[in-house]
Design a protein around this motif. Sequence first.
Motif, PDB file in Angstrom:
ATOM      1  N   ASP A  31       0.859  -1.174   0.000  1.00  8.39           N
ATOM      2  CA  ASP A  31       0.000   0.000   0.000  1.00  8.39           C
ATOM      3  C   ASP A  31       0.898   1.227   0.000  1.00  8.39           C
ATOM      4  OD1 ASP A  31      -2.230   1.727   0.272  1.00  8.39           O
ATOM      5  OD2 ASP A  31      -2.010   1.719   2.453  1.00  8.39           O
ATOM      6  N   ASP A  32       0.942   1.921  -1.126  1.00 10.21           N
ATOM      7  CA  ASP A  32       1.809   3.090  -1.267  1.00 10.21           C
ATOM      8  C   ASP A  32       3.249   2.733  -0.903  1.00 10.21           C
ATOM      9  OD1 ASP A  32       2.322   5.719  -1.968  1.00 10.21           O
ATOM     10  OD2 ASP A  32       1.889   6.500   0.039  1.00 10.21           O
ATOM     11  N   GLY A  33       3.681   1.545  -1.315  1.00 12.66           N
ATOM     12  CA  GLY A  33       5.042   1.089  -1.091  1.00 12.66           C
ATOM     13  C   GLY A  33       5.287   0.389   0.221  1.00 12.66           C
ATOM     14  N   PHE A  34       4.323   0.401   1.135  1.00 15.80           N
ATOM     15  CA  PHE A  34       4.464  -0.258   2.432  1.00 15.80           C
ATOM     16  C   PHE A  34       4.003  -1.703   2.331  1.00 15.80           C
ATOM     17  CE2 PHE A  34       2.726  -1.569   6.553  1.00 15.80           C
ATOM     18  CZ  PHE A  34       3.785  -1.286   7.406  1.00 15.80           C
ATOM     19  N   ASP A  35       4.812  -2.629   2.871  1.00 14.49           N
ATOM     20  CA  ASP A  35       4.465  -4.046   2.811  1.00 14.49           C
ATOM     21  C   ASP A  35       3.386  -4.370   3.831  1.00 14.49           C
ATOM     22  OD1 ASP A  35       6.134  -5.291   0.757  1.00 14.49           O
ATOM     23  OD2 ASP A  35       7.812  -4.625   2.005  1.00 14.49           O
ATOM     24  N   VAL A  36       2.160  -4.554   3.349  1.00 16.99           N
ATOM     25  CA  VAL A  36       1.020  -4.888   4.209  1.00 16.99           C
ATOM     26  C   VAL A  36       1.165  -6.313   4.734  1.00 16.99           C
ATOM     27  CG1 VAL A  36      -1.491  -5.111   4.281  1.00 16.99           C
ATOM     28  CG2 VAL A  36      -0.431  -3.288   2.926  1.00 16.99           C
ATOM     29  N   LEU A  37       1.585  -7.225   3.882  1.00 14.92           N
ATOM     30  CA  LEU A  37       1.973  -8.572   4.271  1.00 14.92           C
ATOM     31  C   LEU A  37       3.486  -8.679   4.150  1.00 14.92           C
ATOM     32  CD1 LEU A  37      -0.733 -10.669   2.357  1.00 14.92           C
ATOM     33  CD2 LEU A  37      -0.833  -9.777   4.699  1.00 14.92           C
ATOM     34  N   ARG A  38       4.065  -9.649   4.827  1.00 18.21           N
ATOM     35  CA  ARG A  38       5.506  -9.850   4.694  1.00 18.21           C
ATOM     36  C   ARG A  38       5.864 -10.060   3.228  1.00 18.21           C
ATOM     37  NH1 ARG A  38       8.237 -15.528   6.027  1.00 18.21           N
ATOM     38  NH2 ARG A  38       7.084 -15.935   4.101  1.00 18.21           N
ATOM     39  N   ALA A  39       6.773  -9.264   2.713  1.00 19.40           N
ATOM     40  CA  ALA A  39       7.167  -9.426   1.321  1.00 19.40           C
ATOM     41  C   ALA A  39       7.873 -10.757   1.129  1.00 19.40           C
ATOM     42  CB  ALA A  39       8.080  -8.285   0.895  1.00 19.40           C
ATOM     43  N   GLY A  40       7.654 -11.380  -0.023  1.00 16.77           N
ATOM     44  CA  GLY A  40       8.290 -12.641  -0.327  1.00 16.77           C
ATOM     45  C   GLY A  40       9.790 -12.555  -0.158  1.00 16.77           C
ATOM     46  N   THR A  41      10.364 -13.561   0.462  1.00 15.04           N
ATOM     47  CA  THR A  41      11.802 -13.596   0.705  1.00 15.04           C
ATOM     48  C   THR A  41      12.370 -14.863   0.087  1.00 15.04           C
ATOM     49  OG1 THR A  41      11.461 -14.718   2.828  1.00 15.04           O
ATOM     50  CG2 THR A  41      11.600 -12.312   2.863  1.00 15.04           C
ATOM     51  N   VAL A 158       2.752 -11.929   8.225  1.00 17.89           N
ATOM     52  CA  VAL A 158       2.903 -10.500   8.474  1.00 17.89           C
ATOM     53  C   VAL A 158       4.213 -10.261   9.219  1.00 17.89           C
ATOM     54  CG1 VAL A 158       0.450  -9.904   8.418  1.00 17.89           C
ATOM     55  CG2 VAL A 158       1.481 -10.653  10.549  1.00 17.89           C
ATOM     56  N   ASP A 159       4.755  -9.063   9.041  1.00 20.75           N
ATOM     57  CA  ASP A 159       6.019  -8.729   9.691  1.00 20.75           C
ATOM     58  C   ASP A 159       5.829  -8.527  11.189  1.00 20.75           C
ATOM     59  OD1 ASP A 159       7.929  -8.700   7.555  1.00 20.75           O
ATOM     60  OD2 ASP A 159       6.961  -6.889   6.792  1.00 20.75           O
ATOM     61  N   ARG A 160       6.797  -9.009  11.938  1.00 18.62           N
ATOM     62  CA  ARG A 160       6.824  -8.835  13.396  1.00 18.62           C
ATOM     63  C   ARG A 160       7.803  -7.705  13.701  1.00 18.62           C
ATOM     64  NH1 ARG A 160       7.471 -13.958  17.420  1.00 18.62           N
ATOM     65  NH2 ARG A 160       7.497 -12.894  19.434  1.00 18.62           N
ATOM     66  N   ARG A 161       7.270  -6.504  13.749  1.00 16.22           N
ATOM     67  CA  ARG A 161       8.082  -5.317  13.996  1.00 16.22           C
ATOM     68  C   ARG A 161       8.018  -4.969  15.483  1.00 16.22           C
ATOM     69  NH1 ARG A 161       5.176  -3.993   8.974  1.00 16.22           N
ATOM     70  NH2 ARG A 161       6.684  -3.689   7.281  1.00 16.22           N
ATOM     71  N   PRO A 243       5.762 -17.924  16.159  1.00 22.40           N
ATOM     72  CA  PRO A 243       6.922 -18.702  16.597  1.00 22.40           C
ATOM     73  C   PRO A 243       7.891 -17.827  17.374  1.00 22.40           C
ATOM     74  CG  PRO A 243       7.179 -18.075  14.304  1.00 22.40           C
ATOM     75  CD  PRO A 243       5.824 -17.562  14.737  1.00 22.40           C
ATOM     76  N   PRO A 244       8.615 -18.401  18.302  1.00 27.84           N
ATOM     77  CA  PRO A 244       9.596 -17.604  19.054  1.00 27.84           C
ATOM     78  C   PRO A 244      10.789 -17.244  18.181  1.00 27.84           C
ATOM     79  CG  PRO A 244       9.765 -19.908  19.675  1.00 27.84           C
ATOM     80  CD  PRO A 244       8.571 -19.802  18.759  1.00 27.84           C
ATOM     81  N   GLY A 245      11.276 -16.027  18.351  1.00 30.59           N
ATOM     82  CA  GLY A 245      12.533 -15.643  17.734  1.00 30.59           C
ATOM     83  C   GLY A 245      12.509 -15.348  16.260  1.00 30.59           C
ATOM     84  N   GLU A 246      11.326 -15.313  15.641  1.00 31.90           N
ATOM     85  CA  GLU A 246      11.232 -15.035  14.211  1.00 31.90           C
ATOM     86  C   GLU A 246      10.793 -13.590  13.977  1.00 31.90           C
ATOM     87  OE1 GLU A 246      12.277 -16.929  11.955  1.00 31.90           O
ATOM     88  OE2 GLU A 246      12.332 -18.928  12.849  1.00 31.90           O
ATOM     89  N   ASP A 247      11.032 -13.087  12.767  1.00 29.77           N
ATOM     90  CA  ASP A 247      10.644 -11.718  12.432  1.00 29.77           C
ATOM     91  C   ASP A 247       9.318 -11.662  11.683  1.00 29.77           C
ATOM     92  OD1 ASP A 247      11.392 -12.762   9.998  1.00 29.77           O
ATOM     93  OD2 ASP A 247      12.962 -11.259   9.582  1.00 29.77           O
ATOM     94  N   TYR A 248       8.535 -12.736  11.786  1.00 27.89           N
ATOM     95  CA  TYR A 248       7.216 -12.808  11.162  1.00 27.89           C
ATOM     96  C   TYR A 248       6.283 -13.582  12.074  1.00 27.89           C
ATOM     97  CZ  TYR A 248       8.284 -17.689  10.224  1.00 27.89           C
ATOM     98  OH  TYR A 248       8.591 -19.015  10.375  1.00 27.89           O
ATOM     99  N   PHE A 249       4.980 -13.501  11.793  1.00 23.47           N
ATOM    100  CA  PHE A 249       3.992 -14.407  12.367  1.00 23.47           C
ATOM    101  C   PHE A 249       2.876 -14.551  11.352  1.00 23.47           C
ATOM    102  CE2 PHE A 249       2.886 -10.184  13.699  1.00 23.47           C
ATOM    103  CZ  PHE A 249       1.509 -10.118  13.810  1.00 23.47           C
TER     104      PHE A 249
END
Length: 292
Positions: A31-41, A158-161, A243-249
């Motif tokens: 959305d306007d360049g912001f990753d609403v869902l975790r971008a594919g890695t 989604v990103d875990r910020r 999950p523990p220790g991850e940058d997503y959920f």
Amino acid sequence: MIEAPLLTLRQGALELVVDVAGGGSIRSLRDDGFDVLRAGTGDLRDPVQQASFPLVPFAGRVNQGRFSFEGRDYHLPINFAPEPHAIHGDGWMAPWTVARQTGDQAELVFHHEHRWAVFRYRAWQRFVLEDGRLTAEIGVRNTGNWAMPFGLGHHPYVDRRPGTTIQADVDAVWLTDQMKISTELVPVPDWADFRQERPVDDMVLDHIFAGLKGPATVRWPDEGRGVRIAGDEVLNHLIVYIPPGEDYFCVEPISHAGNAVNMPERSDTGIRVLQPGEEFFGKMQVEPFSLR
């Protein structure tokens, strides 16, 4: 690796990228360049590295890939080592085909009709960008010769910020055994309760919640952003995987309880029995919003 172009849809500030060959998965939603869902890695064509993937003809785990239905015994492939179970069906592990596409809409199809397959079916996904949100429909038709139990869902990451929170109105949670198989439906206990907004860092979960009403809402206060992930009356269960220790959920609208095919005596699992030629579908909506 299957070589195929990515599919891109746009509407206003929204951009959706779909990896058709990689399990019919969403690669990114911005959305306007912001990753609403975790971008594919990572590599293309790997669904677990994508932003979301489809769940068909069932969601969650089937205990050791085995179940019986109407006098027949079935054995599903154990498809995600080291998991000892069949998980999330077949659709996410196979290429799909584009049936039609416009600037802001697309339809994908997937045929799973091998003579030796446990589930014989045709599935579809319809993606629509409209009014600042994504609507993602997933459906399935039983193309086999006898009745079978079916389920559906989506698997958004989604990103875990820092400071991320989650909130959703749910009725109950399925407890699991040591093998992560759903065993008992109970009122939501404190350790799993996010009916009031709660920091994601407070929880470690891999559970299915029943009675989802309204959207699951994720907020990223430092970014001034949020997203609502909603299922319709069909996708009224919710997998929450933190999950523990991850940058997503993961926040996953689905249609039924895990291992529901092994609980035929229960009427509250959400599994659908489709006769030959019958179909059903559900819709997920993903709506970004601003906190400012």
